[in-house]
Design an enzyme around this catalytic site. Structure first.
Site, mmCIF file in Angstrom:
data_model
loop_
_atom_site.group_PDB
_atom_site.id
_atom_site.type_symbol
_atom_site.label_atom_id
_atom_site.label_comp_id
_atom_site.label_asym_id
_atom_site.label_seq_id
_atom_site.Cartn_x
_atom_site.Cartn_y
_atom_site.Cartn_z
ATOM 1 N N GLU A 104 0.825 -1.211 0.000
ATOM 2 C CA GLU A 104 0.000 0.000 0.000
ATOM 3 C C GLU A 104 0.859 1.260 0.000
ATOM 4 O OE1 GLU A 104 -3.074 -0.155 -0.559
ATOM 5 O OE2 GLU A 104 -3.298 -2.312 -0.320
ATOM 6 N N GLU A 127 -1.206 -2.654 -9.947
ATOM 7 C CA GLU A 127 -1.201 -3.563 -8.803
ATOM 8 C C GLU A 127 0.023 -4.476 -8.833
ATOM 9 O OE1 GLU A 127 -3.100 -3.838 -6.158
ATOM 10 O OE2 GLU A 127 -4.336 -2.118 -6.705
ATOM 11 N N HIS A 147 1.977 2.114 -3.532
ATOM 12 C CA HIS A 147 0.998 2.892 -4.306
ATOM 13 C C HIS A 147 1.174 4.385 -4.065
ATOM 14 C CE1 HIS A 147 -1.405 -0.195 -6.195
ATOM 15 N NE2 HIS A 147 -1.659 -0.797 -5.049
#
Length: 486
Positions: free
Chosen positions: A287, A351, A290
């Site tokens: 995360e 992703e 990202h």
């Protein structure tokens, strides 16, 4: 002429002294109490003896000798300058400005205007179609001839538009952090920082009743993991320049996300889904990847460009289709094509990149990177146990669990080498992936044994039921007989 000049000087001095008299109350001596102004004495002398030359208490004396006649028609008059004293302090008026209004971030404005752009394209296309249908045949033929005569003008205009579009795209290319991949960025990182602040405030308002306390062990564990990830990866500018804060939401959702401004949100359902601290480090590293790469800005930039280009196609669909129902169908097909050909494949690509960078962040944090593939294997089994339908990967915004496991297995050797270069303690020889496969195999074997035993018991019961005598039906009482109790 000298008398006229002297009178003009007197009138000019009177106007200046009156204007200076208004600020006489603000003239102060530094370090002393307020004293009468020098210009007040000059005003008094002017009233008492107007026929003589003006001699105020100061070093400035105005006399007719300062008046010079350049010609008979032009008169040059020296300007009156008040005496300047080194201890006179003029009061300055403070300027109070109103509070700055925070402008809306550019991505948020685009999100608001996006439906309006589609509506304008629909209205424009429909208007063109109505206008064309209302034209008589001769006007249509004239318009075709006029268009054909100017076909090269239209070709040149299209080529110029294409040139400016390509120039715009080339001037907005950027290099991705960590991976060095060339990408398109229409919205800057600063714009998304502003949008992230607005989003964080909205999430805090939404989860204000579900946030667990900072003293909770779960919150402290997540905060410790985030701090270790940030400290061990401080050589990356996008990580060291962001203040990372943790918010743990009490909820069964298996989810976690990080905003570009460093706000970490994780649900307790995710904490229950991970098997150990190494899997938690990998998830939070994914995360954080990202956020540091800026995937939100990159995805919004591509979506913005595709949306602007699709507006031209949408206008053409509503202009060409003879009926509104066909135009609506064409718009739906166009939306699905854009979704499955651009949006979802690009989301799966981001992703996969976050998995790669997150594995590197976890390796530098001295986590066991072999636990990354195990997590996605656990999620696959969990989805199967819940009975969720398996959809094809091309219909999803995320890669399938199996593809993620295969990709991470290819990246684990490189991550282990990076971990060894970061002076991390040695890992145990037992590979978590091997242990997980053995555990799954053992569970499946036990399930097969239990099913076999249950099947054998069911078969024995069926055989025993065949050998038992059939139950006799109770006798039917005849009319007039007494019922028997039993």
């Amino acid at each position: 002429m000298e008398q006229i000049c002297l009178r003009l000087v007197k009138l000019d001095m009177l106007s200046r002294i009156r204007s200076l008299n208004r600020v006489d109350s603000v003239v102060r001596w530094c370090g002393q109490r307020q004293r009468p102004s020098l210009f007040a004495s000059a005003r008094t002398d002017l009233r008492t003896n107007s026929s003589t030359s003006l001699k105020p208490r100061g070093s400035v004396t105005v006399s007719p000798s300062f008046l010079c006649l350049r010609s008979r028609l032009s008169i040059c008059i020296t300007a009156f300058r008040p005496p300047v004293h080194p201890f006179i302090i003029q009061s300055t008026r403070e300027i109070h400005t109103s509070g700055r209004l925070r402008a809306l971030p550019a991505p948020l404005i685009w999100m608001v205007l996006k439906p309006l752009q589609k509506l304008m394209a629909i209205i424009l296309g429909r208007s063109i179609r109505k206008w064309w249908l209302a034209l008589p045949p001769n006007r249509k033929q004239l318009f075709r001839e006029w268009t054909w005569r100017r076909r090269w003008h239209f070709v040149g205009a299209g080529a110029g538009l294409l040139f400016f579009v390509c120039l715009f795209l080339f001037t907005h290319l950027d290099e991705s952090p960590v991976t060095g991949r060339t990408r398109l960025l229409v919205f800057s990182r600063e714009n998304f920082m502003e949008l992230a602040q607005v989003t964080a405030e909205a999430y805090m308002e939404e989860f204000k009743d579900s946030l667990i306390a900072r003293s909770d062990p779960r919150h402290q564990a997540v905060e410790l993991v985030v701090r270790i990830l940030a400290e061990r990866n401080r050589d990356i500018a996008e990580i060291s320049s962001v203040p990372w804060t943790v918010h743990v939401v009490d909820g069964p959702t298996i989810n976690a996300f990080v905003l570009p401004n460093g706000k970490v949100f994780i649900f307790t359902g995710m904490l229950e889904a991970v098997a150990d601290i190494h899997q938690l480090v990998f998830i939070l590293g994914h995360e954080m990847a990202h956020a540091l790469i800026g995937h939100a800005a990159e995805q919004a930039s591509l979506s913005h460009v595709v949306e602007l280009l699709s507006l031209i196609l949408l206008t053409a669909i509503w202009a060409i289709c003879p009926r509104d129902s066909l135009a609506v169908l064409g718009q739906w097909i166009q939306g699905k094509l854009v979704q499955f050909l651009f949006d979802r494949p690009f989301s799966r690509k981001l992703e996969a990149e976050a998995d790669q960078v997150g594995l590197q962040l976890a390796a530098k944090a001295c986590a066991d990177v072999r636990a990354g593939p195990v997590f996605w294997q656990q999620m696959e089994i969990y989805d199967q146990l819940r009975g969720e339908p398996t959809i094809p990967e091309w219909l999803s915004t995320h890669p399938s669990h199996q593809n993620r496991v295969r990709q991470l297995d290819r990246l684990v050797p490189e991550a282990l080498e990076l971990r060894a270069r970061c002076d991390c303690p040695a890992l145990p020889k037992a590979d978590p992936r091997v242990i997980f496969h053995q555990a799954v195999k053992l569970v499946l074997d036990n399930d097969k044994k239990q099913e076999k035993i249950a099947q054998e018991e069911k078969t024995e019961k069926q055989r025993a039921g065949v050998m038992l005598p059939l139950p006799q039906s109770p006798p039917v009482p005849t009319p007039g007989s007494q019922p028997q109790l039993g």
